[in-house]
Design an enzyme around this catalytic site. Sequence first.
Site, short mmCIF file in Angstrom:
data_model
loop_
_atom_site.label_atom_id
_atom_site.label_comp_id
_atom_site.label_asym_id
_atom_site.label_seq_id
_atom_site.Cartn_x
_atom_site.Cartn_y
_atom_site.Cartn_z
N LYS A 24 52.92 10.97 61.75
CA LYS A 24 53.45 9.91 62.20
C LYS A 24 53.43 8.95 61.85
CE LYS A 24 49.90 12.25 64.60
NZ LYS A 24 49.86 12.98 63.81
N ARG A 98 45.98 13.32 72.53
CA ARG A 98 45.09 14.50 71.86
C ARG A 98 44.45 15.33 71.86
NH1 ARG A 98 44.89 11.36 65.94
NH2 ARG A 98 44.18 13.18 64.62
N ARG A 134 47.71 12.97 50.49
CA ARG A 134 47.75 11.15 50.98
C ARG A 134 47.20 10.57 49.87
NH1 ARG A 134 48.01 10.70 57.23
NH2 ARG A 134 46.30 11.83 56.96
N ARG A 168 41.02 9.36 51.94
CA ARG A 168 40.38 9.51 53.55
C ARG A 168 39.44 10.34 52.80
NH1 ARG A 168 44.68 8.46 58.21
NH2 ARG A 168 43.07 9.98 59.67
P1 AMP Z 1 44.22 10.04 62.79
O1 AMP Z 1 44.54 8.72 60.82
O2 AMP Z 1 45.32 9.61 63.96
O3 AMP Z 1 44.75 11.15 61.65
O4 AMP Z 1 42.73 10.34 62.89
C1 AMP Z 1 41.75 10.24 62.14
C2 AMP Z 1 40.37 10.53 63.02
O5 AMP Z 1 39.64 9.70 64.01
C3 AMP Z 1 40.58 11.60 64.13
O6 AMP Z 1 40.70 12.91 62.99
C4 AMP Z 1 39.63 11.70 65.04
O7 AMP Z 1 38.33 12.19 64.38
C5 AMP Z 1 39.38 10.09 65.44
N1 AMP Z 1 40.71 10.18 66.34
C6 AMP Z 1 41.52 9.99 66.11
N2 AMP Z 1 42.86 9.27 67.54
C7 AMP Z 1 42.13 10.18 67.82
C8 AMP Z 1 42.11 10.41 69.89
N3 AMP Z 1 43.21 10.18 70.24
N4 AMP Z 1 41.20 11.12 70.23
C9 AMP Z 1 40.15 12.01 69.86
N5 AMP Z 1 39.72 11.58 68.58
C10 AMP Z 1 40.10 10.52 67.69
#
Ligand code: AMP
Length: 221
Positions: A24, A98, A134, A168
């Site tokens: 994404k 999400r 990654r 990460r």
């Molecule tokens: P990502 O980089 O998008 O994979 O997000 C990393 C982490 O941030 C996720 O595993 C969640 O803990 C939190 N997070 C990101 N976006 C959301 C969302 N829309 N709703 C809830 N938690 C989120």
Amino acid sequence: MVTREEETQAAMIIILLGAPGAGKGTQAEKLVGEYGLQHLSTGDLLRAAVREGTDLGKTAKGYMEAGKLLPDEIIIGVIKDYLDTHKPDGVLFDGFPRTVGQAEGLDVILAGKTYQVVSIEVYDKAVIERLSARRVCKSCGRVFNPALGIMPPGERCDCVDNGEIYQRDDDKAETISKRLEVYHEQTQPVMLYYRSKNLGLEVDGSGTPDQVFDRIRKALA
Ligand code: AMP
């Protein structure tokens, strides 16, 4: 006279769905460049809040380290604040919504504005391979992924700060499986929600970033 196409273009809203590691972030960068959109990544906003040690960051840290989602009302608040502050013409949502609750919340915020939904489809096996490989620059945020042929320039990034390249915490094996479980349970139903509204373009996420981007462009055309 402004044509219908120009009118849609000016206020284009894209929601990008897909499992963690589906690509994404990479596709979002290409889409914002192509369509002149603002990139709204909830993951990036939360990571910045954690780095800055804000109240939001303090709340987010535990959820993120455990691979769990933050509560809907907090995330919807983050989105509202962002849109109120930046007032973007066109926007690309990455990593949001999400849950079905977030999708419903977004519909209230968008108040009838039209949007397109693209879901990048990849197998779990590919997700695990990609997320484990990654690496990210601590300074500029650039993402490298040898599993996708995106090689880091060396031990450190070639950005102005020569940032440290790191993995990460939530890309470590135990958190990856939790994130995938959360994705299947809570995020896949979001696509069903959009399908019930006759939205949702499914795009094959295999192959190189350019191949996937080509498919997305064709799906949006
Ligand atoms: P990502 O980089 O998008 O994979 O997000 C990393 C982490 O941030 C996720 O595993 C969640 O803990 C939190 N997070 C990101 N976006 C959301 C969302 N829309 N709703 C809830 N938690 C989120």
